[in-house]
Design a protein around this motif. Structure first.
Motif, PDB file in Angstrom:
ATOM      1  N   ASP A   1     -19.576 -38.395 -55.177  1.00  0.00           N
ATOM      2  CA  ASP A   1     -19.866 -38.908 -53.936  1.00  0.00           C
ATOM      3  C   ASP A   1     -21.199 -38.438 -53.236  1.00  0.00           C
ATOM      4  OD1 ASP A   1     -17.193 -39.978 -54.101  1.00  0.00           O
ATOM      5  OD2 ASP A   1     -16.327 -38.287 -52.960  1.00  0.00           O
ATOM      6  N   ILE A   2     -21.730 -37.292 -53.501  1.00  0.00           N
ATOM      7  CA  ILE A   2     -23.151 -36.868 -53.168  1.00  0.00           C
ATOM      8  C   ILE A   2     -24.165 -37.907 -53.637  1.00  0.00           C
ATOM      9  CG2 ILE A   2     -24.831 -34.776 -53.277  1.00  0.00           C
ATOM     10  CD1 ILE A   2     -22.288 -33.033 -52.942  1.00  0.00           C
ATOM     11  N   ALA A   3     -24.166 -38.178 -54.920  1.00  0.00           N
ATOM     12  CA  ALA A   3     -24.977 -38.987 -55.542  1.00  0.00           C
ATOM     13  C   ALA A   3     -24.967 -40.117 -54.947  1.00  0.00           C
ATOM     14  CB  ALA A   3     -24.690 -39.238 -57.318  1.00  0.00           C
ATOM     15  N   GLU A   4     -23.950 -40.795 -54.739  1.00  0.00           N
ATOM     16  CA  GLU A   4     -23.800 -42.147 -54.268  1.00  0.00           C
ATOM     17  C   GLU A   4     -24.310 -42.093 -52.776  1.00  0.00           C
ATOM     18  OE1 GLU A   4     -20.507 -45.216 -52.589  1.00  0.00           O
ATOM     19  OE2 GLU A   4     -20.225 -44.038 -54.414  1.00  0.00           O
ATOM     20  N   ALA A   5     -24.011 -40.957 -51.996  1.00  0.00           N
ATOM     21  CA  ALA A   5     -24.686 -40.783 -50.726  1.00  0.00           C
ATOM     22  C   ALA A   5     -26.063 -40.735 -50.760  1.00  0.00           C
ATOM     23  CB  ALA A   5     -23.937 -39.826 -49.921  1.00  0.00           C
ATOM     24  N   LEU A   6     -26.867 -40.390 -51.896  1.00  0.00           N
ATOM     25  CA  LEU A   6     -28.261 -40.198 -52.018  1.00  0.00           C
ATOM     26  C   LEU A   6     -28.939 -41.248 -52.617  1.00  0.00           C
ATOM     27  CD1 LEU A   6     -28.379 -36.387 -52.913  1.00  0.00           C
ATOM     28  CD2 LEU A   6     -29.301 -37.353 -50.775  1.00  0.00           C
ATOM     29  N   ASP A   7     -27.869 -42.286 -52.884  1.00  0.00           N
ATOM     30  CA  ASP A   7     -28.425 -43.563 -53.518  1.00  0.00           C
ATOM     31  C   ASP A   7     -29.061 -43.274 -54.718  1.00  0.00           C
ATOM     32  OD1 ASP A   7     -28.616 -46.151 -53.941  1.00  0.00           O
ATOM     33  OD2 ASP A   7     -30.578 -46.378 -52.763  1.00  0.00           O
ATOM     34  N   VAL A   8     -28.478 -42.286 -55.708  1.00  0.00           N
ATOM     35  CA  VAL A   8     -29.092 -41.945 -56.938  1.00  0.00           C
ATOM     36  C   VAL A   8     -28.162 -41.818 -58.132  1.00  0.00           C
ATOM     37  CG1 VAL A   8     -28.769 -39.459 -56.678  1.00  0.00           C
ATOM     38  CG2 VAL A   8     -30.677 -40.388 -58.176  1.00  0.00           C
ATOM     39  N   ASP A   9     -28.454 -42.297 -59.059  1.00  0.00           N
ATOM     40  CA  ASP A   9     -27.639 -42.452 -60.371  1.00  0.00           C
ATOM     41  C   ASP A   9     -26.958 -40.983 -60.652  1.00  0.00           C
ATOM     42  OD1 ASP A   9     -26.925 -42.139 -63.485  1.00  0.00           O
ATOM     43  OD2 ASP A   9     -26.864 -44.225 -63.213  1.00  0.00           O
ATOM     44  N   PRO A  10     -25.785 -40.481 -60.644  1.00  0.00           N
ATOM     45  CA  PRO A  10     -25.366 -39.238 -61.156  1.00  0.00           C
ATOM     46  C   PRO A  10     -26.061 -38.644 -62.249  1.00  0.00           C
ATOM     47  CG  PRO A  10     -23.491 -40.428 -60.589  1.00  0.00           C
ATOM     48  CD  PRO A  10     -24.877 -41.445 -60.695  1.00  0.00           C
ATOM     49  N   ALA A  11     -26.584 -39.414 -63.268  1.00  0.00           N
ATOM     50  CA  ALA A  11     -27.171 -38.659 -64.444  1.00  0.00           C
ATOM     51  C   ALA A  11     -28.809 -38.427 -64.034  1.00  0.00           C
ATOM     52  CB  ALA A  11     -27.431 -39.792 -65.681  1.00  0.00           C
ATOM     53  N   ASP A  12     -29.368 -39.284 -63.069  1.00  0.00           N
ATOM     54  CA  ASP A  12     -30.852 -38.908 -62.858  1.00  0.00           C
ATOM     55  C   ASP A  12     -30.593 -37.350 -62.116  1.00  0.00           C
ATOM     56  OD1 ASP A  12     -31.512 -41.033 -63.976  1.00  0.00           O
ATOM     57  OD2 ASP A  12     -31.719 -42.403 -62.344  1.00  0.00           O
ATOM     58  N   LEU A  13     -29.444 -37.413 -61.199  1.00  0.00           N
ATOM     59  CA  LEU A  13     -29.510 -36.439 -60.521  1.00  0.00           C
ATOM     60  C   LEU A  13     -29.335 -34.857 -61.228  1.00  0.00           C
ATOM     61  CD1 LEU A  13     -29.529 -35.088 -57.676  1.00  0.00           C
ATOM     62  CD2 LEU A  13     -27.077 -35.488 -57.366  1.00  0.00           C
ATOM     63  N   ILE A  14     -28.472 -34.991 -62.633  1.00  0.00           N
ATOM     64  CA  ILE A  14     -28.407 -34.036 -63.442  1.00  0.00           C
ATOM     65  C   ILE A  14     -29.809 -33.624 -64.138  1.00  0.00           C
ATOM     66  CG2 ILE A  14     -27.232 -33.633 -65.639  1.00  0.00           C
ATOM     67  CD1 ILE A  14     -25.326 -32.759 -63.546  1.00  0.00           C
ATOM     68  N   ASN A  15     -30.505 -34.749 -64.413  1.00  0.00           N
ATOM     69  CA  ASN A  15     -31.633 -34.541 -65.439  1.00  0.00           C
ATOM     70  C   ASN A  15     -32.601 -33.947 -64.266  1.00  0.00           C
ATOM     71  OD1 ASN A  15     -30.568 -35.690 -67.720  1.00  0.00           O
ATOM     72  ND2 ASN A  15     -31.157 -37.808 -67.218  1.00  0.00           N
TER      73      ASN A  15
END
Length: 99
Positions: A64-78
Motif C-alpha cells: 500500500d505504501i509503495a502504491e501510494a508512492l507510485d513505485v514498484d515494490p521491488a524498486d523500493l526494496i532495491n
C-alpha cells in the motif's frame, strides 16, 4: 500486536524505512498525506520511518505504501538494501587491513 523485528533483520527494516522517508520527501508528501493515500495511520508510518527503531509491518502495508508512492515494490526494496557484494567487499577490505 506486531512481532518484534529480529536482530538479523533490523538493518533491513531501518533501510526500508529510510527509503520510504526519502521517497516520500522527494514526492513532496507529508506523513499525513502518504498515510492517507496508503490507508494507514500516520503513527504507523512515523514508526516505519523512525531511524534506529525498526518496526515490523505487513506486506500488505508495504504494498500500500509503495502504491501510494507510485513505485514498484521491488524498486523500493532495491533502493533500501545494499547488495551482498557491496557489504562483503567492505568486510573483505577490513579483513585485508588486519592481516
Amino acid at each position: 500486536m506486531s512481532k518484534e523485528v529480529s536482530f538479523k533483520n533490523r538493518d533491513r527494516f531501518n533501510q526500508l524505512g529510510f527509503a520510504i522517508l526519502a521517497l516520500r520527501r522527494v514526492r513532496g508528501l507529508t506523513q499525513e498525506q502518504l498515510a492517507d493515500k496508503a490507508g494507514i495511520s500516520r503513527g504507523l508510518l512515523s514508526a516505519i520511518e523512525a531511524p534506529n527503531m525498526p518496526r515490523n509491518f505487513t506486506l500488505e502495508v508495504f504494498f500500500d505504501i509503495a502504491e501510494a508512492l507510485d513505485v514498484d515494490p521491488a524498486d523500493l526494496i532495491n533502493a533500501s538494501v545494499f547488495p551482498d557484494k557491496v557489504v562483503n567487499k567492505v568486510k573483505n577490505k577490513d579483513k585485508d587491513k588486519n592481516s
